[in-house]
Design a protein around this motif. Sequence first.
Motif, PDB file in Angstrom:
ATOM      1  N   GLY A 365       5.927  -1.907  -4.503  1.00  0.00           N
ATOM      2  CA  GLY A 365       6.172  -0.547  -4.952  1.00  0.00           C
ATOM      3  C   GLY A 365       5.726  -0.311  -6.380  1.00  0.00           C
ATOM      4  N   LYS A 366       5.123  -1.337  -6.994  1.00  0.00           N
ATOM      5  CA  LYS A 366       4.701  -1.214  -8.386  1.00  0.00           C
ATOM      6  C   LYS A 366       3.526  -0.245  -8.527  1.00  0.00           C
ATOM      7  N   ASP A 367       3.302   0.200  -9.753  1.00  0.00           N
ATOM      8  CA  ASP A 367       2.262   1.198 -10.008  1.00  0.00           C
ATOM      9  C   ASP A 367       0.866   0.713  -9.633  1.00  0.00           C
ATOM     10  N   ASP A 368       0.635  -0.599  -9.709  1.00  0.00           N
ATOM     11  CA  ASP A 368      -0.702  -1.108  -9.405  1.00  0.00           C
ATOM     12  C   ASP A 368      -0.862  -1.536  -7.946  1.00  0.00           C
ATOM     13  N   ALA A 369       0.136  -1.243  -7.105  1.00  0.00           N
ATOM     14  CA  ALA A 369       0.061  -1.562  -5.683  1.00  0.00           C
ATOM     15  C   ALA A 369      -0.387  -0.332  -4.891  1.00  0.00           C
ATOM     16  N   PHE A 370      -1.240  -0.557  -3.903  1.00  0.00           N
ATOM     17  CA  PHE A 370      -1.756   0.521  -3.061  1.00  0.00           C
ATOM     18  C   PHE A 370      -0.636   1.075  -2.166  1.00  0.00           C
ATOM     19  N   LYS A 371      -0.562   2.406  -2.070  1.00  0.00           N
ATOM     20  CA  LYS A 371       0.460   3.053  -1.238  1.00  0.00           C
ATOM     21  C   LYS A 371      -0.151   4.218  -0.471  1.00  0.00           C
ATOM     22  N   PRO A 372       0.299   4.494   0.747  1.00  0.00           N
ATOM     23  CA  PRO A 372       1.327   3.738   1.464  1.00  0.00           C
ATOM     24  C   PRO A 372       0.752   2.455   2.047  1.00  0.00           C
ATOM     25  N   ALA A 373       1.638   1.485   2.280  1.00  0.00           N
ATOM     26  CA  ALA A 373       1.237   0.218   2.880  1.00  0.00           C
ATOM     27  C   ALA A 373       2.252  -0.173   3.951  1.00  0.00           C
ATOM     28  N   PRO A 374       1.780  -0.682   5.088  1.00  0.00           N
ATOM     29  CA  PRO A 374       2.677  -1.090   6.171  1.00  0.00           C
ATOM     30  C   PRO A 374       3.218  -2.501   5.958  1.00  0.00           C
ATOM     31  N   GLU A 375       3.967  -2.986   6.913  1.00  0.00           N
ATOM     32  CA  GLU A 375       4.542  -4.329   6.842  1.00  0.00           C
ATOM     33  C   GLU A 375       3.453  -5.389   6.690  1.00  0.00           C
ATOM     34  N   ALA A 376       3.837  -6.518   6.102  1.00  0.00           N
ATOM     35  CA  ALA A 376       2.901  -7.621   5.894  1.00  0.00           C
ATOM     36  C   ALA A 376       2.217  -8.013   7.198  1.00  0.00           C
ATOM     37  N   GLY A 377       0.906  -8.179   7.132  1.00  0.00           N
ATOM     38  CA  GLY A 377       0.140  -8.584   8.298  1.00  0.00           C
ATOM     39  C   GLY A 377      -0.348  -7.440   9.157  1.00  0.00           C
ATOM     40  N   THR A 378       0.157  -6.230   8.902  1.00  0.00           N
ATOM     41  CA  THR A 378      -0.242  -5.053   9.675  1.00  0.00           C
ATOM     42  C   THR A 378      -1.516  -4.449   9.078  1.00  0.00           C
ATOM     43  N   TRP A 379      -2.382  -3.965   9.947  1.00  0.00           N
ATOM     44  CA  TRP A 379      -3.652  -3.400   9.485  1.00  0.00           C
ATOM     45  C   TRP A 379      -3.444  -2.123   8.689  1.00  0.00           C
ATOM     46  N   ASN A 380      -4.170  -2.008   7.582  1.00  0.00           N
ATOM     47  CA  ASN A 380      -4.128  -0.816   6.744  1.00  0.00           C
ATOM     48  C   ASN A 380      -5.565  -0.299   6.614  1.00  0.00           C
ATOM     49  N   GLN A 381      -5.892   0.715   7.403  1.00  0.00           N
ATOM     50  CA  GLN A 381      -7.258   1.220   7.469  1.00  0.00           C
ATOM     51  C   GLN A 381      -7.774   1.685   6.110  1.00  0.00           C
ATOM     52  N   ALA A 382      -6.943   2.435   5.391  1.00  0.00           N
ATOM     53  CA  ALA A 382      -7.376   2.971   4.095  1.00  0.00           C
ATOM     54  C   ALA A 382      -7.663   1.842   3.106  1.00  0.00           C
TER      55      ALA A 382
END
Length: 395
Positions: A365-382
């Motif tokens: 949830g930090k400022d330098d983390a990409f959001k939104p993000a799903p659970e670990a291991g789940t595909w994130n298209q963006a």
Amino acid sequence: MKFTQSAVLAFAATAVAAPSATTKDEPRQAASGCSSAVTLDPSSNPFKKYTLHPNKFYRDEVTAAVAQLSDSSLAAAAAKVADVGSFLWIDTIANIAKIEPALADVPCTNILGLVIYDLPGRDCAAKASNGELKVGEISRYKSEYIDPIVTLLKAHPNTAFALVIEPDSLPNLVTNSDKDTCKNSAAGYRDGVAYAIKNLNLPNVIMYLDAGHGGWLGWDANLKPGAQELAKAFKAGGSPKQLRGIATNTAGWNAWDLSPGEFSTASDAKYNKCQNEKIYVDTFAPELKSAGMPNHAIVDTGRNAKTGLRAEWGDWCNVNGAGFGVRPTSSTGDELADAFVWIKPGGESDGTSDSSATRYDSFCGKDDAFKPAPEAGTWNQAYFEMLLQNAVPSF
């Protein structure tokens, strides 16, 4: 799957593509295995002879991602990612079932990379990739996880395997020993790693024990204790001859040879000479040798094409602005570094940004983390598209 840790200064990693030449993307092939049994010589670099195989499960994820792209040029570039060799994470007992189908199209020229990652009390210093086995369930780890994998690898002597052993586990015992979760997990980590490397010590297997990265065990105060912790596991496992050394920067962001380092101007930089992974590999290697352990390395360059993205070393989760790094190659320019490899499958999340989720870790949830993000291991298209657009070299 994730990366590492909770806070403490000694963490995480920087990112930049290594300067050495990349290998040509391997075409997808149908031929399976060799005509005779494979014997990997642990005294030589296996990646000089074998190409890291583009495993079918990551290829399938990438193919599905390509189908979602309307930009034809971006889609064409994305399709090339499917042919990049990458490691397959066997991070649950159920995922052992992936090994057999992953073997089906491995030609004799390729080596199949597997990440062994299911220790009891896994991810003791963070929440994003807490595992299925509870602290104390070491007998299940041995009989239901390691033993079946050993059986499968023995049943396929004509295929070469490269294994990364238990990311984050032993490094956590070096720097997070004050945390109750890591204290409770310590005995199981040491016993489990020793059991794994002893039993996976097969002629067609080469192993690398995870050693964090330069922003973690690279701190002056962590180098010797880190080497000693890994060497103890190596010796407890019977000093297996097929263990060649360490894996660094797994799922990480550290540059290979950026100089000055990404955090070289930080107030505490004087306490960490390992400002990039090359310095870390070259500095940690003598400590490993002194402790009685093999000291060659493979380095994850899957997402380290961009630097200057993190607020501090320890920011490990879905770093925003990242890009695919150098493709797998044995041309590292460093005799101690066997290969640049893709260990973390780029596009799979490190952890969820949903603060209400059970496995939410504040680093996601930090400022330098990409959001939104799903659970670990789940595909994130963006996130995949961002990695593609920021790739160095480009696709």
